[in-house]
Motif scaffolding. Structure first.
Motif, mmCIF file in Angstrom:
data_model
loop_
_atom_site.group_PDB
_atom_site.id
_atom_site.type_symbol
_atom_site.label_atom_id
_atom_site.label_comp_id
_atom_site.label_asym_id
_atom_site.label_seq_id
_atom_site.Cartn_x
_atom_site.Cartn_y
_atom_site.Cartn_z
ATOM 1 N N GLY A 36 0.826 -1.203 0.000
ATOM 2 C CA GLY A 36 0.000 0.000 0.000
ATOM 3 C C GLY A 36 0.859 1.251 0.000
ATOM 4 O O GLY A 36 0.495 2.285 -0.547
ATOM 5 N N ILE A 37 2.025 1.142 0.618
ATOM 6 C CA ILE A 37 2.920 2.282 0.710
ATOM 7 C C ILE A 37 3.720 2.428 -0.596
ATOM 8 O O ILE A 37 3.626 1.576 -1.486
ATOM 9 C CB ILE A 37 3.864 2.162 1.949
ATOM 10 C CG1 ILE A 37 4.194 0.706 2.276
ATOM 11 C CG2 ILE A 37 3.237 2.751 3.179
ATOM 12 C CD1 ILE A 37 5.404 0.213 1.753
ATOM 13 N N ASP A 75 -4.622 -3.456 1.352
ATOM 14 C CA ASP A 75 -4.141 -4.528 2.226
ATOM 15 C C ASP A 75 -5.103 -5.718 2.280
ATOM 16 O O ASP A 75 -4.700 -6.867 2.111
ATOM 17 C CB ASP A 75 -3.971 -3.987 3.659
ATOM 18 C CG ASP A 75 -2.727 -3.120 3.824
ATOM 19 O OD1 ASP A 75 -1.872 -3.115 2.918
ATOM 20 O OD2 ASP A 75 -2.615 -2.455 4.875
ATOM 21 N N SER A 93 -0.428 -4.103 6.907
ATOM 22 C CA SER A 93 -0.614 -3.883 8.343
ATOM 23 C C SER A 93 -1.479 -5.016 8.875
ATOM 24 O O SER A 93 -2.306 -5.573 8.149
ATOM 25 C CB SER A 93 -1.325 -2.552 8.587
ATOM 26 O OG SER A 93 -0.443 -1.478 8.367
ATOM 27 N N ASN A 148 6.064 -0.941 10.478
ATOM 28 C CA ASN A 148 5.461 0.296 10.013
ATOM 29 C C ASN A 148 5.920 1.358 11.010
ATOM 30 O O ASN A 148 6.584 2.297 10.634
ATOM 31 C CB ASN A 148 3.934 0.148 9.956
ATOM 32 C CG ASN A 148 3.261 1.268 9.172
ATOM 33 O OD1 ASN A 148 3.911 2.193 8.714
ATOM 34 N ND2 ASN A 148 1.949 1.203 9.026
ATOM 35 N N ARG A 151 2.473 5.063 15.634
ATOM 36 C CA ARG A 151 1.542 5.902 14.883
ATOM 37 C C ARG A 151 1.334 7.260 15.564
ATOM 38 O O ARG A 151 1.240 7.339 16.790
ATOM 39 C CB ARG A 151 0.205 5.165 14.728
ATOM 40 C CG ARG A 151 0.358 3.768 14.147
ATOM 41 C CD ARG A 151 -0.973 3.055 13.992
ATOM 42 N NE ARG A 151 -1.734 3.585 12.877
ATOM 43 C CZ ARG A 151 -1.687 3.099 11.646
ATOM 44 N NH1 ARG A 151 -0.914 2.056 11.364
ATOM 45 N NH2 ARG A 151 -2.412 3.642 10.693
ATOM 46 N N ARG A 172 -9.695 9.619 9.972
ATOM 47 C CA ARG A 172 -9.692 8.328 9.266
ATOM 48 C C ARG A 172 -9.021 7.283 10.155
ATOM 49 O O ARG A 172 -7.948 7.519 10.697
ATOM 50 C CB ARG A 172 -8.933 8.429 7.942
ATOM 51 C CG ARG A 172 -8.769 7.074 7.220
ATOM 52 C CD ARG A 172 -7.489 6.339 7.606
ATOM 53 N NE ARG A 172 -7.384 5.018 6.977
ATOM 54 C CZ ARG A 172 -6.337 4.218 7.069
ATOM 55 N NH1 ARG A 172 -5.289 4.585 7.766
ATOM 56 N NH2 ARG A 172 -6.333 3.035 6.498
ATOM 57 N N MET A 174 -8.126 2.861 10.325
ATOM 58 C CA MET A 174 -8.080 1.639 9.530
ATOM 59 C C MET A 174 -9.406 0.898 9.708
ATOM 60 O O MET A 174 -10.156 1.170 10.642
ATOM 61 C CB MET A 174 -6.898 0.777 9.969
ATOM 62 C CG MET A 174 -5.572 1.406 9.589
ATOM 63 S SD MET A 174 -4.139 0.379 9.995
ATOM 64 C CE MET A 174 -3.931 0.758 11.721
ATOM 65 N N PHE A 195 -6.438 2.553 3.107
ATOM 66 C CA PHE A 195 -5.262 3.428 3.066
ATOM 67 C C PHE A 195 -5.201 4.238 1.763
ATOM 68 O O PHE A 195 -4.882 5.430 1.775
ATOM 69 C CB PHE A 195 -4.005 2.559 3.225
ATOM 70 C CG PHE A 195 -2.725 3.333 3.295
ATOM 71 C CD1 PHE A 195 -2.379 4.023 4.440
ATOM 72 C CD2 PHE A 195 -1.852 3.357 2.218
ATOM 73 C CE1 PHE A 195 -1.182 4.735 4.522
ATOM 74 C CE2 PHE A 195 -0.660 4.060 2.283
ATOM 75 C CZ PHE A 195 -0.319 4.752 3.436
ATOM 76 N N ASN A 212 -0.640 7.779 11.280
ATOM 77 C CA ASN A 212 0.335 6.841 10.722
ATOM 78 C C ASN A 212 1.720 7.236 11.227
ATOM 79 O O ASN A 212 1.912 8.357 11.702
ATOM 80 C CB ASN A 212 0.312 6.898 9.179
ATOM 81 C CG ASN A 212 -0.410 5.706 8.560
ATOM 82 O OD1 ASN A 212 0.027 4.567 8.676
ATOM 83 N ND2 ASN A 212 -1.533 5.983 7.905
ATOM 84 N N THR A 216 5.672 6.956 7.084
ATOM 85 C CA THR A 216 4.539 6.738 6.165
ATOM 86 C C THR A 216 3.886 8.074 5.801
ATOM 87 O O THR A 216 3.518 8.300 4.644
ATOM 88 C CB THR A 216 3.533 5.755 6.810
ATOM 89 O OG1 THR A 216 4.211 4.529 7.069
ATOM 90 C CG2 THR A 216 2.351 5.485 5.893
ATOM 91 N N PHE A 239 3.827 -4.522 10.369
ATOM 92 C CA PHE A 239 3.612 -5.033 9.015
ATOM 93 C C PHE A 239 3.837 -6.536 9.058
ATOM 94 O O PHE A 239 4.714 -7.023 9.792
ATOM 95 C CB PHE A 239 4.639 -4.433 8.044
ATOM 96 C CG PHE A 239 4.236 -3.123 7.426
ATOM 97 C CD1 PHE A 239 2.909 -2.792 7.199
ATOM 98 C CD2 PHE A 239 5.213 -2.206 7.016
ATOM 99 C CE1 PHE A 239 2.548 -1.581 6.608
ATOM 100 C CE2 PHE A 239 4.872 -1.000 6.428
ATOM 101 C CZ PHE A 239 3.541 -0.688 6.224
HETATM 102 C C1 TK8 Z 1 -0.249 0.505 3.887
HETATM 103 C C2 TK8 Z 1 -1.000 0.438 5.215
HETATM 104 C C3 TK8 Z 1 -0.682 1.572 6.127
HETATM 105 C C4 TK8 Z 1 -1.457 1.489 7.422
HETATM 106 C C5 TK8 Z 1 -2.783 2.218 7.270
HETATM 107 O O1 TK8 Z 1 -0.762 -0.439 3.040
HETATM 108 O O2 TK8 Z 1 -3.678 1.700 6.613
HETATM 109 O O3 TK8 Z 1 -2.915 3.321 7.812
HETATM 110 O O4 TK8 Z 1 -0.730 2.082 8.452
HETATM 111 O O5 TK8 Z 1 0.694 1.666 6.328
HETATM 112 O O6 TK8 Z 1 -0.763 -0.823 5.826
#
Ligand code: TK8
Length: 335
Positions: A36-37, A75, A93, A148, A151, A172, A174, A195, A212, A216, A239
């Motif tokens: 995703g990153i 993801d 993640s 990762n 946060r 926002r 996850m 994401f 995040n 990131t 991750f």
């Molecule tokens: C990237 C995610 C991301 C995660 C999120 O694919 O969704 O906020 O922290 O780093 O896995």
């Protein structure tokens, strides 16, 4: 001259004889790794190191092809593709996968880990193995826990220095009930979102905030559409380097062993680069004009205190044994 020729021929034969059995178990493999990153995230460095390791072990037969920025889906979507055996790998993640493996929710509990060292001990040890068995039962092989990071909250409306500042803020989160509850409990208007949708949702002000790690926020360019950051360190969600179990099971033991060993080589490089980049990312975010706030220790304590209800509320769905298990292990580590 003749002797030399004979010796060289003998050597050449010996070498090819040695080379053949060494890589006999390896077939040409093209392994797609979904991310995703973006490519400049330290996962990129980790994948390069993992590739170098695989080149050596497989005689260049096992190739990783990384896809970035959610090009192969988010993801959750990518993980489902692994489970159904149509894609090889994903770096994801843990948090969006709680619907598949509820125990993973343990990593979403607010303020669980105090620093990365203790996270590494838990993830790379017995507890991490136990979680890997649950992932395996769900059709994915976790090759290693990558990073990762811790946060932090970014937003476009006002500085956040105490939990009351979350009031009404559109954050926002996850796709995960524990994150949803954590932020709702702080008074935020929490919105689950994949994401890949964050940047434009921040840009159009559909949401005010996201959370995040600095690296990131930097590599996914969220700082371009945000004004404030608070170093909340509210969660360390790892991750996972997941491989499709259906595909993994068709590989020879040597191939499987190479993947496992090289994912650990990649993990160590990736964690190292994150450690180095964290400060630089923060500097870049500041240089872009964002106001960075830290929480006073007493405010940090108040947020933590207020968030503890989330542990009890989600204990049953995560598994009481899992929650109690990690807390006992952390106690042991902190001795
Ligand atoms: C990237 C995610 C991301 C995660 C999120 O694919 O969704 O906020 O922290 O780093 O896995």
């Amino acid at each position: 001259m003749r002797k030399l020729l004979l010796a060289t021929t003998a050597l050449a034969i010996a070498c090819s004889a040695a080379a053949a059995p060494a890589f006999a178990e390896f077939k040409s493999r093209n392994i797609r790794v979904s991310n995703g990153i973006n490519a400049d995230h330290p996962v990129g460095n980790g994948i390069k190191a993992m590739q170098a390791c695989l080149d050596e072990k497989s005689g260049g037969k096992m190739k990783l092809t990384a896809f970035w920025g959610g090009a192969l889906g988010g993801d959750l979507q990518a993980t489902q593709a692994l489970r159904s055996g149509v894609q090889e790998a994903v770096v994801t993640s843990s948090s969006p996968l709680v619907g598949i493996v509820p125990a993973l929710g343990v990593f979403d509990l607010p303020f669980l880990f105090a620093n990365s060292q203790e996270a590494y001990k838990v993830l790379d040890g017995k507890f991490g193995d136990m979680m890997n068995q649950k992932l395996d039962a769900a059709g994915v092989v976790n090759l290693a826990y990558w990073e990762n990071g811790f946060r932090n909250l970014s937003n476009s409306v006002h500085p956040v220095t105490k939990w009351e500042d979350f009031s009404g803020m559109k954050v926002r989160v996850m796709q995960n009930n524990i994150f949803l509850d954590t932020f709702q409990n702080l008074g935020a208007n929490a919105t689950p979102m994949a994401f890949g949708e964050i940047f434009s949702a921040l840009e159009t002000k559909a949401i005010d905030a996201q959370e995040n790690p600095y690296v990131t926020i930097d590599t996914s360019k969220f700082f371009e559409v945000q004004k404030y950051i608070t170093e909340t360190n509210h969660a360390y969600t790892p991750f996972l380097f997941l491989f499709s179990k259906a595909i993994f099971n068709t590989y020879a033991p040597d191939e499987q062993a190479a993947l496992r060993a090289c994912a650990i080589v990649g993990r160590d490089v990736e964690r190292q680069v994150i450690g180095d980049l964290n400060k630089k990312s923060l500097e870049k975010i500041k240089a872009a004009g964002l106001q960075v706030n830290t929480l006073a220790p007493e405010e940090q304590a108040r947020i933590r205190e207020k968030s503890m209800v989330v542990y009890e509320k989600h204990k049953a769905e995560i598994g009481a044994d899992v929650v109690d298990g990690i807390i006992a292990e952390l106690k042991e580590i902190r001795k």
